[in-house]
Design an enzyme around this catalytic site. Structure first.
Site, PDB file in Angstrom:
ATOM      1  N   LYS A 155       0.843  -1.204   0.000  1.00 50.25           N
ATOM      2  CA  LYS A 155       0.000   0.000   0.000  1.00 50.25           C
ATOM      3  C   LYS A 155       0.877   1.252   0.000  1.00 50.25           C
ATOM      4  O   LYS A 155       0.723   2.140  -0.834  1.00 50.25           O
ATOM      5  CB  LYS A 155      -0.922  -0.006   1.217  1.00 50.25           C
ATOM      6  CG  LYS A 155      -1.978   1.070   1.142  1.00 50.25           C
ATOM      7  CD  LYS A 155      -2.670   1.290   2.454  1.00 50.25           C
ATOM      8  CE  LYS A 155      -2.083   2.502   3.115  1.00 50.25           C
ATOM      9  NZ  LYS A 155      -2.554   2.875   4.386  1.00 50.25           N
ATOM     10  N   ASP A 173      -6.570   1.023   0.803  1.00 54.65           N
ATOM     11  CA  ASP A 173      -6.615   1.289   2.238  1.00 54.65           C
ATOM     12  C   ASP A 173      -8.002   0.898   2.747  1.00 54.65           C
ATOM     13  O   ASP A 173      -8.805   0.296   2.018  1.00 54.65           O
ATOM     14  CB  ASP A 173      -6.277   2.754   2.544  1.00 54.65           C
ATOM     15  CG  ASP A 173      -7.373   3.714   2.094  1.00 54.65           C
ATOM     16  OD1 ASP A 173      -8.354   3.263   1.461  1.00 54.65           O
ATOM     17  OD2 ASP A 173      -7.263   4.908   2.387  1.00 54.65           O
TER      18      ASP A 173
END
Ligand code: SF4
Length: 284
Positions: A155, A173
């Site tokens: 991420k 997320d």
């Protein structure tokens, strides 16, 4: 609390018919073909692009190193909190070399407001040492290299690649995962699997901006606990319509809008973002 400048009347959510790929109160969302889902997903992306023409990363940064550090700090806290914390941090440690040589206790004090400050200090010093020793003091522009840095997962790596290097990336997320599941683009829970499935729906060129738009929508309208369905322009395209407040007046009160009259949580946003409105009169 501000309303989205381009939000359309929520009434459309109640005038659409079931079985036509649209939602209305009490309607059962009918299964759709993969092709229909892809078309609907791309339409949602276009609507979001209209709604948030200024969607952008909400962390303040001036270079890849600052974005990397800010992204590590953003775990378990708000981007606004990070933006309030990083000016002093970057003043004290402007480069990976400086941060690698930091006294942990001093850095912990600087980043304490972001929470988990001991673990974050360890990660930041560790990744700075790795940047200094293995990458010549530069943030690498490749996913495979980025994920070798302490505290950096896919991420974080995708945030840095997409926003500091212009390499398309999907950032999964908590907001992104929640919304794409509500929209039935995927049923996956694991962020890497979500990323892989969403990547098959959109062309690469859309990945980075799609990520920002979805996160903007999640932060402002489609909240985790009480989505503001009655004030949501995406409602006619959303299988989860009705999961939140559908009364338009009550829903409008749930909208979370921006600080300072400018979109987002950045304290020093770049002025050249497309669609970035001018600061309000009197804003510093
Ligand atoms: S706010 Fe409601 S209608 Fe809008 S995207 Fe979220 S769940 Fe769907």
């Amino acid at each position: 609390m501000k309303r989205p400048a381009k939000a359309k009347p929520a009434a459309s959510a109640t005038t659409s018919g079931a079985g036509t790929g649209t939602a209305r109160p009490g309607a059962v969302w009918k299964p759709e073909s993969r092709l229909a889902m892809v078309r609907r997903a791309r339409r949602i992306n276009r609507e979001l692009a209209e709604l948030y023409p200024y969607a952008h990363p909400e962390l303040d940064f001036r270079n890849p190193f600052e974005l990397l550090v800010a992204t590590v700090l953003s775990a378990q806290t708000t981007d606004l909190r990070v933006n309030q914390t990083t000016p002093a941090l970057f003043a004290a440690y402007p480069t990976p070399e400086d941060m690698a040589a930091a006294v942990p206790e001093e850095m912990e004090e600087l980043i304490r407001p972001t929470g988990f400050f001991r673990a974050k200090t360890k990660s930041l010093i560790g990744l700075s040492v790795a940047l200094r020793d293995r990458f010549g003091g530069e943030v690498p522009g490749r996913l495979d290299d980025l994920v070798t840095l302490p505290g950096v997962g896919r991420k974080t790596a995708n945030v840095v690649l997409g926003n500091a290097f212009g390499v398309p990336g999907i950032t999964v997320d908590t907001h992104f995962g929640r919304l794409v599941r509500r929209w039935k683009w995927t049923e996956q829970e694991d962020p890497e699997k979500v990323e892989a499935e969403i990547a098959t729906i959109f062309p690469k060129s859309e990945w980075t901006m799609l990520s920002h738009r979805v996160v903007f929508h999640g932060r402002r309208i489609c909240h985790a606990r009480k989505p503001a369905c009655g004030a949501c322009p995406i409602a006619p395209l959303c299988p989860a319509y009705g999961e939140g407040e559908t009364d338009p007046e009550k829903a409008r009160k749930l909208l979370k809008y921006e600080m300072g009259g400018r979109p987002g949580q950045r304290l020093s946003p770049p002025a050249d973002y497309p669609g970035m409105p001018a600061p309000p009169l009197g804003a510093g």
